[in-house]
Design an enzyme around this catalytic site. Structure first.
Site, PDB file in Angstrom:
ATOM      1  N   LYS A 191       0.845  -3.724   1.103  1.00  0.00           N
ATOM      2  CA  LYS A 191       0.378  -3.077   2.334  1.00  0.00           C
ATOM      3  C   LYS A 191       0.590  -3.958   3.551  1.00  0.00           C
ATOM      4  CE  LYS A 191      -2.321   0.696   0.723  1.00  0.00           C
ATOM      5  NZ  LYS A 191      -3.406   1.646   0.900  1.00  0.00           N
TER       6      LYS A 191
ATOM      7  N   LYS B 149       5.563   3.968  -6.400  1.00  0.00           N
ATOM      8  CA  LYS B 149       4.559   4.944  -6.823  1.00  0.00           C
ATOM      9  C   LYS B 149       4.416   6.054  -5.783  1.00  0.00           C
ATOM     10  CE  LYS B 149       0.087   3.674  -4.983  1.00  0.00           C
ATOM     11  NZ  LYS B 149      -1.308   3.914  -5.072  1.00  0.00           N
TER      12      LYS B 149
ATOM     13  N   LYS C 287      -0.058   8.787  -1.019  1.00  0.00           N
ATOM     14  CA  LYS C 287      -0.487   9.679   0.068  1.00  0.00           C
ATOM     15  C   LYS C 287       0.243   9.357   1.355  1.00  0.00           C
ATOM     16  CE  LYS C 287      -5.312   9.766  -1.146  1.00  0.00           C
ATOM     17  NZ  LYS C 287      -5.721   8.365  -1.273  1.00  0.00           N
TER      18      LYS C 287
HETATM   19  P1  ATP Z   1      -2.830   5.224  -0.173  1.00  0.00           P
HETATM   20  O1  ATP Z   1      -1.434   5.783  -0.187  1.00  0.00           O
HETATM   21  O2  ATP Z   1      -3.594   5.559   1.058  1.00  0.00           O
HETATM   22  O3  ATP Z   1      -2.888   3.768  -0.558  1.00  0.00           O
HETATM   23  P2  ATP Z   1      -3.196   6.304  -2.793  1.00  0.00           P
HETATM   24  O4  ATP Z   1      -2.465   7.593  -2.891  1.00  0.00           O
HETATM   25  O5  ATP Z   1      -2.613   5.107  -3.446  1.00  0.00           O
HETATM   26  O6  ATP Z   1      -3.614   5.995  -1.307  1.00  0.00           O
HETATM   27  P3  ATP Z   1      -5.964   5.871  -3.603  1.00  0.00           P
HETATM   28  O7  ATP Z   1      -7.054   6.548  -2.878  1.00  0.00           O
HETATM   29  O8  ATP Z   1      -5.735   4.450  -3.284  1.00  0.00           O
HETATM   30  O9  ATP Z   1      -4.595   6.658  -3.432  1.00  0.00           O
HETATM   31  O10 ATP Z   1      -6.175   6.061  -5.151  1.00  0.00           O
HETATM   32  C1  ATP Z   1      -7.055   6.970  -5.766  1.00  0.00           C
HETATM   33  C2  ATP Z   1      -6.828   6.959  -7.258  1.00  0.00           C
HETATM   34  O11 ATP Z   1      -5.551   7.548  -7.557  1.00  0.00           O
HETATM   35  C3  ATP Z   1      -6.782   5.553  -7.863  1.00  0.00           C
HETATM   36  O12 ATP Z   1      -7.460   5.569  -9.096  1.00  0.00           O
HETATM   37  C4  ATP Z   1      -5.326   5.284  -8.069  1.00  0.00           C
HETATM   38  O13 ATP Z   1      -5.085   4.395  -9.127  1.00  0.00           O
HETATM   39  C5  ATP Z   1      -4.803   6.666  -8.382  1.00  0.00           C
HETATM   40  N1  ATP Z   1      -3.395   6.810  -8.014  1.00  0.00           N
HETATM   41  C6  ATP Z   1      -2.874   6.678  -6.767  1.00  0.00           C
HETATM   42  N2  ATP Z   1      -1.547   6.888  -6.767  1.00  0.00           N
HETATM   43  C7  ATP Z   1      -1.216   7.133  -8.068  1.00  0.00           C
HETATM   44  C8  ATP Z   1       0.021   7.422  -8.727  1.00  0.00           C
HETATM   45  N3  ATP Z   1       1.151   7.501  -8.053  1.00  0.00           N
HETATM   46  N4  ATP Z   1       0.004   7.631 -10.062  1.00  0.00           N
HETATM   47  C9  ATP Z   1      -1.140   7.567 -10.753  1.00  0.00           C
HETATM   48  N5  ATP Z   1      -2.349   7.297 -10.194  1.00  0.00           N
HETATM   49  C10 ATP Z   1      -2.391   7.080  -8.875  1.00  0.00           C
END
Ligand code: ATP
Ligand code: LTN
Length: 333
Positions: A117, A199, A202
């Site tokens: 990040k 990965k 969002k």
């Molecule tokens: P950001 O993009 O804002 O960092 P994010 O999409 O990574 O957000 P988080 O809110 O950080 O989402 O994560 C919420 C949950 O979703 C966590 O348990 C995280 O491990 C899971 N998660 C996030 N992205 C993935 C993915 N691509 N595959 C599987 N699990 C995920």
């Protein structure tokens, strides 16, 4: 009631940093829903975590309510679980300060999410981004959680939580339960459809790489049809076939089919057919969630009633742990 008390505690949280993704659902939320019958589940919207990256205030307010409604639509049941908003429960920020004095600069420097990040937001490498895992550790430890259902990307954060808790317990006795991560076999790491080495996130700049829970069916189909694959034109799981492996993982997670079965079913067929099948299976998985979301989001009074009730219970539970920890350290309470 006696049985209630013996149930293990589950805690997890999600950042309301944007529209919830298929990765969030398959990696984490689906397990949150499944665990509700067997465990005492406590879930939060980690809104304090989201300001480590700059947010637009108006959009942030909308994201928080959208995320609350989305999680109810996924199946979080407020009769069974406590589902609150982190910033409404002041013990989280307080615990974060306390634990930050038991966390080393060196161990925070090793966090890969911080490295990723800070590379992505090079103009705003703030102290909160660096201490993010301490706030997360506090979230978990405040509720004496046994299990933490998360996607694979959070493994390192669970590990540092355990290290902080063990260090604190080593100094002051048994204050915190040592939690364990709970990572699904299937769907733990959903990758971007446009860059399957990254990965699905969002905050992906490439909108086609990320499927959101609330994407209309035609948008979902379009994203899958455009998904990056390879030139082999053979549906099989193998090293170097990141795009196809990702589609197979998604398909397996939503249909329950094994990789062998998928390879067998698509033997001799091209990627076009496979992408259509994956897209359709995802559309069907998300359809009931989208319908429920529309009901919940149109009833803001109900949403507020749910989170106010949960906020109050979360404050009560977490205050007990915070008080205990502060007393051990030497504060006059
Ligand atoms: P950001 O993009 O804002 O960092 P994010 O999409 O990574 O957000 P988080 O809110 O950080 O989402 O994560 C919420 C949950 O979703 C966590 O348990 C995280 O491990 C899971 N998660 C996030 N992205 C993935 C993915 N691509 N595959 C599987 N699990 C995920
Ligand atoms: N950092 C997490 C969100 C989060 C979390 C938590 C997850 C904040 N607090 C406590 C589990 C337990 C993420 O998914 N990026």
């Amino acid at each position: 009631m006696e049985n209630e008390q013996k149930k293990e505690v589950v805690f997890s949280a999600i950042q309301p940093s944007g529209s919830i993704t298929l990765g969030n659902y398959l990696g984490a939320l689906r397990n949150w829903v499944k665990m509700q019958d067997e465990y005492n589940c406590i879930y939060a919207l980690a809104d304090l975590h989201t300001i480590t990256v700059r947010q637009d205030p108006k959009q942030m307010r909308k994201n928080i309510l959208d995320a609350y409604a989305s999680l109810l639509a996924c199946g979080i049941d407020v009769e069974k679980s406590i589902f609150f908003i982190q910033s409404h429960v002041h013990t989280h920020a307080e615990m974060s300060w306390l634990l930050s004095c038991y966390t080393q600069f060196g161990e925070l420097s090793r966090m890969t999410q911080f490295k990723d990040k800070s590379a992505k937001h090079a103009d705003n490498i703030n102290a909160g981004l660096f201490t993010y895992p301490v706030l997360m550790a506090g979230d978990i430890l405040l509720y004496q959680a046994d299990k933490v259902p998360v996607g694979a990307d959070q493994k390192q954060h669970i590990e540092i939580t355990r290290n902080i808790a063990e260090r604190f317990n080593g100094l002051y006795g048994n204050v915190f339960k040592i939690p364990e991560g709970f990572i699904p076999k299937n769907g733990a790491r959903v990758m971007s459809l446009q860059d399957p080495t990254k990965k699905m996130s969002k905050s992906d700049e490439n909108a086609n790489g990320c499927v959101h829970l609330l994407d209309p069916p035609e948008v979902i189909m379009k994203k899958f049809k455009r998904a990056i694959t390879d030139s082999e034109a053979c549906v099989r799981y193998a090293e170097g076939k990141d795009g196809v492996n990702n589609l197979m993982a998604i398909y397996s997670a939503v249909t329950g089919l094994s990789y062998e079965q998928i390879e067998h079913d698509f033997d001799g067929k091209g990627y076009g057919d496979f992408k259509t099948a994956v897209g359709e299976a995802v559309v069907e998985t998300l359809r009931p969630i989208q319908e429920k979301y529309n009901q919940y989001i149109s009833d803001k009074a109900y949403l507020e009633e749910c989170y106010r009730k949960a906020d109050e219970i979360a404050l009560k539970i977490s205050s007990r742990t915070l008080g205990k920890a502060m007393k051990k350290v030497g504060f006059v309470l």
